[in-house]
Design a protein around this motif. Sequence first.
Motif, mmCIF file in Angstrom:
data_model
loop_
_atom_site.group_PDB
_atom_site.id
_atom_site.type_symbol
_atom_site.label_atom_id
_atom_site.label_comp_id
_atom_site.label_asym_id
_atom_site.label_seq_id
_atom_site.Cartn_x
_atom_site.Cartn_y
_atom_site.Cartn_z
ATOM 1 N N SER A 46 57.818 48.047 54.330
ATOM 2 C CA SER A 46 57.112 49.000 55.188
ATOM 3 C C SER A 46 55.869 48.311 55.734
ATOM 4 O O SER A 46 55.459 47.259 55.225
ATOM 5 N N CYS A 47 55.259 48.925 56.730
ATOM 6 C CA CYS A 47 53.987 48.410 57.253
ATOM 7 C C CYS A 47 52.914 48.488 56.164
ATOM 8 O O CYS A 47 52.115 47.563 55.994
ATOM 9 N N THR A 48 52.929 49.580 55.404
ATOM 10 C CA THR A 48 51.939 49.746 54.335
ATOM 11 C C THR A 48 52.030 48.609 53.328
ATOM 12 O O THR A 48 51.014 48.058 52.892
ATOM 13 N N THR A 72 42.968 56.611 62.427
ATOM 14 C CA THR A 72 44.177 55.831 62.162
ATOM 15 C C THR A 72 45.059 56.586 61.180
ATOM 16 O O THR A 72 44.695 57.657 60.696
ATOM 17 N N HIS A 73 46.217 56.008 60.902
ATOM 18 C CA HIS A 73 47.081 56.484 59.825
ATOM 19 C C HIS A 73 46.391 56.149 58.506
ATOM 20 O O HIS A 73 45.743 55.111 58.385
ATOM 21 N N ALA A 75 47.458 54.949 55.960
ATOM 22 C CA ALA A 75 47.947 53.704 55.348
ATOM 23 C C ALA A 75 46.964 52.551 55.528
ATOM 24 O O ALA A 75 46.839 51.692 54.648
ATOM 25 N N VAL A 118 43.175 48.706 64.569
ATOM 26 C CA VAL A 118 44.478 49.305 64.872
ATOM 27 C C VAL A 118 44.603 49.357 66.392
ATOM 28 O O VAL A 118 43.628 49.687 67.069
ATOM 29 N N ASP A 144 46.444 46.127 62.225
ATOM 30 C CA ASP A 144 47.456 47.136 61.904
ATOM 31 C C ASP A 144 48.184 47.377 63.221
ATOM 32 O O ASP A 144 47.694 48.087 64.099
ATOM 33 N N ALA A 146 51.166 48.762 63.673
ATOM 34 C CA ALA A 146 52.287 49.687 63.423
ATOM 35 C C ALA A 146 52.851 50.268 64.719
ATOM 36 O O ALA A 146 54.049 50.527 64.811
ATOM 37 N N LEU A 147 51.980 50.489 65.703
ATOM 38 C CA LEU A 147 52.426 51.096 66.963
ATOM 39 C C LEU A 147 52.364 50.081 68.103
ATOM 40 O O LEU A 147 52.238 50.448 69.273
ATOM 41 N N SER A 168 55.473 48.431 62.029
ATOM 42 C CA SER A 168 56.222 49.442 61.265
ATOM 43 C C SER A 168 57.531 49.770 61.969
ATOM 44 O O SER A 168 57.566 49.913 63.191
ATOM 45 N N LYS A 173 58.663 55.182 65.094
ATOM 46 C CA LYS A 173 57.935 54.097 65.776
ATOM 47 C C LYS A 173 58.789 53.547 66.936
ATOM 48 O O LYS A 173 59.775 54.157 67.307
ATOM 49 N N GLY A 180 60.759 50.142 57.092
ATOM 50 C CA GLY A 180 60.627 48.691 57.170
ATOM 51 C C GLY A 180 59.349 48.281 57.872
ATOM 52 O O GLY A 180 58.676 49.097 58.509
ATOM 53 N N TYR A 314 45.571 61.186 65.030
ATOM 54 C CA TYR A 314 46.160 61.539 63.737
ATOM 55 C C TYR A 314 45.538 62.854 63.327
ATOM 56 O O TYR A 314 44.488 63.206 63.850
HETATM 57 C C1 LIG Z 1 52.978 54.612 60.831
HETATM 58 C C2 LIG Z 1 51.750 53.846 60.604
HETATM 59 C C3 LIG Z 1 51.560 53.109 59.427
HETATM 60 C C4 LIG Z 1 52.512 53.180 58.267
HETATM 61 O O1 LIG Z 1 53.719 52.532 58.494
HETATM 62 P P1 LIG Z 1 54.856 52.540 57.359
HETATM 63 O O2 LIG Z 1 55.881 51.571 57.867
HETATM 64 O O3 LIG Z 1 55.374 53.944 57.296
HETATM 65 O O4 LIG Z 1 54.223 52.087 56.090
HETATM 66 C C5 LIG Z 1 50.423 52.342 59.324
HETATM 67 N N1 LIG Z 1 49.502 52.295 60.301
HETATM 68 C C6 LIG Z 1 49.647 52.992 61.442
HETATM 69 C C7 LIG Z 1 48.606 52.889 62.514
HETATM 70 C C8 LIG Z 1 50.772 53.807 61.620
HETATM 71 O O5 LIG Z 1 50.890 54.543 62.747
#
Ligand SMILES: *Cc1c(COP(=O)(O)O)cnc(C)c1O
Length: 374
Positions: A46-48, A72-73, A75, A118, A144, A146-147, A168, A173, A180, A314
């Motif tokens: 995962s991204c986390t 942010t998320h 995570a 982010v 980060d 993720a997006l 992520s 996403k 993943g 968020y």
């Molecule tokens: C969704 C998200 C995450 C978490 O991603 P996972 O793959 O679910 O762990 C982390 N940071 C941001 C900015 C996100 O939007």
Amino acid sequence: MIGPRERAAVADVLNGTVLVHGPRAVAFERAFEEWAGGGHAVAVGSCTAGLHLLNVELGLGPGDEVIVPAQTHVATAHAVEFTGAKPVFVDADVDTGNLDVDALADAITERTRAIVPVHFLGLPVDMDRIGEIASRHGLSVFEDAALAVGTRQRGVHAGLLGGAGVFSFYPVKHFTTGEGGMILTQDPKLAARLAKRRAFGVDRTVEKRDVPGHYDVTMLGYNYRMNELAAALGVEQLRRVPQFLERRRANFTALAEALAGVDDIRILATGGDSETHTSSHYCLSVVLSNELASARNTIVEAIGECGVGTSIYYPRPVPHMTYYRDKYGYSSASFPNAARISNRSIALPVGPHLDLNDMQYVAASLTAAIAKVR
Ligand SMILES: *Cc1c(COP(=O)(O)O)cnc(C)c1O
């Protein structure tokens, strides 16, 4: 958005003999490097998990601080907390939702070790200025991302703009592997250490073992691998990413145009694209004016009744989440820009499952919902 090629690739894995530690995860890493135009990719669960691994690599512990955006998320901050270090939040730029770089320097102390910006909703944050501030203070920068599949600054893909970045592949996403993530870094030594640390800190891969089952452990590692089913899905989804991104851009542009004449809303970060900055157009987030702010949830409900799915990015600034508020004592008056975005925004869909007609429908649904609450 799971097509026949994805289904066939997953079925191949199921019909084969290797579910973990196989060729698909490696192929996905190489394909991701090719997509991004460089770097070393390390697939993770995962991204986390990827963010956690990077923070572990810094050797963070109690007494250390890492700067993260308030908007942010959770995570991004949790991955710092896992190590015992303290996340230090910085408010958002009210126009873009990205971390306010002007406020960044004030958050730096003697204990600061890293900055984790982010790319909010896929809009590149100013990595040049963040990089300057970081190098002046000797800090690491991890994105980060993720997006940020498709997010670029002067043509350089996210993940290659700082020390490393993490993507992520959670279902909502840009593309998915079920669950993943992918770490991308320019640093081959860091990539090699991350690859070990995602698999217990074992010193040799399955292929490199002379005697089956024989290995040593040289570091404290986790089980943060990506399995072959997920990787097979990822390889096939990644092939479609250029078309996915094209559709997102066209949808975003059409929806922004359709909403241009609507009073009392502001589109967050419309200027996503410029000569230097390419957004990944994760969604189109509208921020309601004072007039409409208290009606946000009613408007969301009305749009929902039209069959349009929305979200909020968020739902609260992370320091206003109960865990962080209780632990660090933040007041609800802190981080006003992030709070404004959380409380007043509605994220509208622009994903590749939608077309230009859908954008007209989404715009009409929002317009009608706003008219209803006036
Ligand atoms: C969704 C998200 C995450 C978490 O991603 P996972 O793959 O679910 O762990 C982390 N940071 C941001 C900015 C996100 O939007």
